[in-house]
Write a protein that holds these residues in place. Structure first.
Motif, PDB file in Angstrom:
ATOM      1  N   TYR A  71       0.812  -1.212   0.000  1.00 51.11           N
ATOM      2  CA  TYR A  71       0.000   0.000   0.000  1.00 51.11           C
ATOM      3  C   TYR A  71       0.850   1.269   0.000  1.00 51.11           C
ATOM      4  O   TYR A  71       0.346   2.353   0.278  1.00 51.11           O
ATOM      5  CB  TYR A  71      -0.933   0.003   1.217  1.00 51.11           C
ATOM      6  CG  TYR A  71      -1.746  -1.259   1.365  1.00 51.11           C
ATOM      7  CD1 TYR A  71      -2.585  -1.686   0.339  1.00 51.11           C
ATOM      8  CD2 TYR A  71      -1.645  -2.046   2.520  1.00 51.11           C
ATOM      9  CE1 TYR A  71      -3.312  -2.869   0.466  1.00 51.11           C
ATOM     10  CE2 TYR A  71      -2.374  -3.213   2.651  1.00 51.11           C
ATOM     11  CZ  TYR A  71      -3.204  -3.634   1.623  1.00 51.11           C
ATOM     12  OH  TYR A  71      -3.923  -4.798   1.737  1.00 51.11           O
ATOM     13  N   ASP A  72       2.148   1.134  -0.294  1.00 53.76           N
ATOM     14  CA  ASP A  72       3.015   2.309  -0.214  1.00 53.76           C
ATOM     15  C   ASP A  72       2.659   3.357  -1.256  1.00 53.76           C
ATOM     16  O   ASP A  72       2.659   4.557  -0.972  1.00 53.76           O
ATOM     17  CB  ASP A  72       4.489   1.912  -0.355  1.00 53.76           C
ATOM     18  CG  ASP A  72       4.771   1.086  -1.593  1.00 53.76           C
ATOM     19  OD1 ASP A  72       4.078   0.077  -1.798  1.00 53.76           O
ATOM     20  OD2 ASP A  72       5.689   1.446  -2.361  1.00 53.76           O
ATOM     21  N   ARG A  74      -0.285   3.908  -2.591  1.00 55.88           N
ATOM     22  CA  ARG A  74      -1.534   4.532  -2.169  1.00 55.88           C
ATOM     23  C   ARG A  74      -1.294   5.545  -1.062  1.00 55.88           C
ATOM     24  O   ARG A  74      -1.816   6.668  -1.108  1.00 55.88           O
ATOM     25  CB  ARG A  74      -2.515   3.458  -1.685  1.00 55.88           C
ATOM     26  CG  ARG A  74      -3.889   4.001  -1.308  1.00 55.88           C
ATOM     27  CD  ARG A  74      -4.765   2.898  -0.720  1.00 55.88           C
ATOM     28  NE  ARG A  74      -4.836   1.739  -1.598  1.00 55.88           N
ATOM     29  CZ  ARG A  74      -5.400   0.586  -1.240  1.00 55.88           C
ATOM     30  NH1 ARG A  74      -5.922   0.448  -0.026  1.00 55.88           N
ATOM     31  NH2 ARG A  74      -5.425  -0.415  -2.087  1.00 55.88           N
ATOM     32  N   ASP A  75      -0.475   5.188  -0.075  1.00 57.19           N
ATOM     33  CA  ASP A  75      -0.185   6.111   1.027  1.00 57.19           C
ATOM     34  C   ASP A  75       0.543   7.351   0.525  1.00 57.19           C
ATOM     35  O   ASP A  75       0.230   8.485   0.933  1.00 57.19           O
ATOM     36  CB  ASP A  75       0.655   5.400   2.087  1.00 57.19           C
ATOM     37  CG  ASP A  75       1.047   6.331   3.222  1.00 57.19           C
ATOM     38  OD1 ASP A  75       0.213   6.550   4.118  1.00 57.19           O
ATOM     39  OD2 ASP A  75       2.179   6.849   3.201  1.00 57.19           O
ATOM     40  N   ASP A  78      -1.881   9.550  -1.260  1.00 57.73           N
ATOM     41  CA  ASP A  78      -2.768  10.237  -0.312  1.00 57.73           C
ATOM     42  C   ASP A  78      -2.114  11.525   0.180  1.00 57.73           C
ATOM     43  O   ASP A  78      -2.746  12.595   0.227  1.00 57.73           O
ATOM     44  CB  ASP A  78      -3.067   9.337   0.894  1.00 57.73           C
ATOM     45  CG  ASP A  78      -4.038   8.206   0.579  1.00 57.73           C
ATOM     46  OD1 ASP A  78      -4.695   8.256  -0.482  1.00 57.73           O
ATOM     47  OD2 ASP A  78      -4.124   7.269   1.400  1.00 57.73           O
ATOM     48  N   ARG A  79      -0.837  11.436   0.571  1.00 60.80           N
ATOM     49  CA  ARG A  79      -0.152  12.611   1.105  1.00 60.80           C
ATOM     50  C   ARG A  79       0.134  13.644   0.010  1.00 60.80           C
ATOM     51  O   ARG A  79       0.060  14.855   0.246  1.00 60.80           O
ATOM     52  CB  ARG A  79       1.129  12.185   1.812  1.00 60.80           C
ATOM     53  CG  ARG A  79       0.835  11.430   3.113  1.00 60.80           C
ATOM     54  CD  ARG A  79       2.088  11.020   3.873  1.00 60.80           C
ATOM     55  NE  ARG A  79       2.831   9.989   3.162  1.00 60.80           N
ATOM     56  CZ  ARG A  79       3.968  10.175   2.520  1.00 60.80           C
ATOM     57  NH1 ARG A  79       4.528  11.388   2.491  1.00 60.80           N
ATOM     58  NH2 ARG A  79       4.575   9.185   1.923  1.00 60.80           N
ATOM     59  N   ALA A 204       6.548   6.504   0.969  1.00 60.78           N
ATOM     60  CA  ALA A 204       6.240   5.825   2.231  1.00 60.78           C
ATOM     61  C   ALA A 204       7.328   4.836   2.642  1.00 60.78           C
ATOM     62  O   ALA A 204       7.630   4.690   3.829  1.00 60.78           O
ATOM     63  CB  ALA A 204       4.895   5.109   2.113  1.00 60.78           C
TER      64      ALA A 204
END
Length: 245
Positions: A71-72, A74-75, A78-79, A204
């Motif tokens: 999920y890196d 995606r994270d 997000d940021r 991430a």
């Protein structure tokens, strides 16, 4: 009796805390804001600058049998989207190693690829190439370049040795480690001597290298200031307060 000549002390760093929690200062006359998320904002050009996102690092490790939560990307997105929403930049500049390897773009999920396409709506994306993504993205919107200038600033992925006034770079993933009687804290950080700046890794899973590491030796004209990333603010940390790993 002859008086001993004294070397004048360097001028103190000049910076200000912005209402958002960031640190504002000038690099060769260019006003920039270090953001707690690890992005840099060029105020004059309304440019959001991020380094070393390493999209799809988790999937690269997975292919080698080292399983990490995938999920890196995606994270990181997000940021990045949160920074774009907060600042509404005219341009987003990626300082290289945006992708972890040459096939990482192919491993993006359709949803994540569409999120990157959406970031380009209403603004320009500029992708600097790095050592992990030497060809840049092939199907995503934006310009792919080796280096670029932004007013007095020179943007590239890897810092060049010696004096490089105005250089903004990434690649080294700087981190600040501070120890006290209450314990030790290690945080990603901006590193600057007021003439040039190295940005923290934004990805991430990107990790970090201690600012006291020999890899940083010779890059700064004087002991650098660390802009250490906190939860909602950037903390100015002087060289004497930093410790090695």
């Amino acid at each position: 009796m002859t008086a001993l000549a004294r070397t004048p002390a360097p001028a103190p760093y000049v910076f200000a805390q912005s209402p958002c929690g960031g640190l504002e200062m000038e690099i060769m006359g260019a006003a920039v804001r270090m953001r707690a998320a690890g992005a840099l904002f060029d105020l004059a050009h309304q440019a959001l600058i991020v380094a070393d996102l390493h999209f799809e690092k988790g999937s690269a490790y997975g292919m080698r049998g080292q399983f990490l939560p995938p999920y890196d990307t995606r994270d990181t997105l997000d940021r990045l989207e949160a920074e774009v929403a907060a600042l509404e930049p005219k341009v987003v500049i990626f300082l290289g190693d945006s992708f972890h390897d040459g096939r990482a773009e192919d491993r993006l999920s359709p949803d994540d690829a569409e999120r990157l396409v959406a970031l380009a709506r209403g603004r320009t994306l500029i992708w600097l190439v790095g050592n992990h993504d030497a060809d840049g993205p092939r199907r995503l919107p934006g310009e792919v370049v080796d280096t670029m200038t932004l007013g007095p600033l020179i943007l590239r992925h890897e810092p060049e040795p010696g004096d490089q006034p105005g250089e903004l770079s990434g690649h080294l993933h700087p981190c600040a480690r501070v120890s006290s009687g209450r314990g030790t804290v290690r945080r990603r950080c901006f590193a600057t001597d007021g003439m040039r700046m190295i940005l923290p890794a934004f990805g991430a899973y990107a990790g970090g290298l201690n600012l006291k590491d020999a890899a940083f030796a010779g890059l700064f004209g004087r002991p650098p200031l660390a802009g250490a990333l906190g939860r909602d603010r950037v903390h100015a940390v002087g060289w004497r307060s930093l410790t090695g790993d």
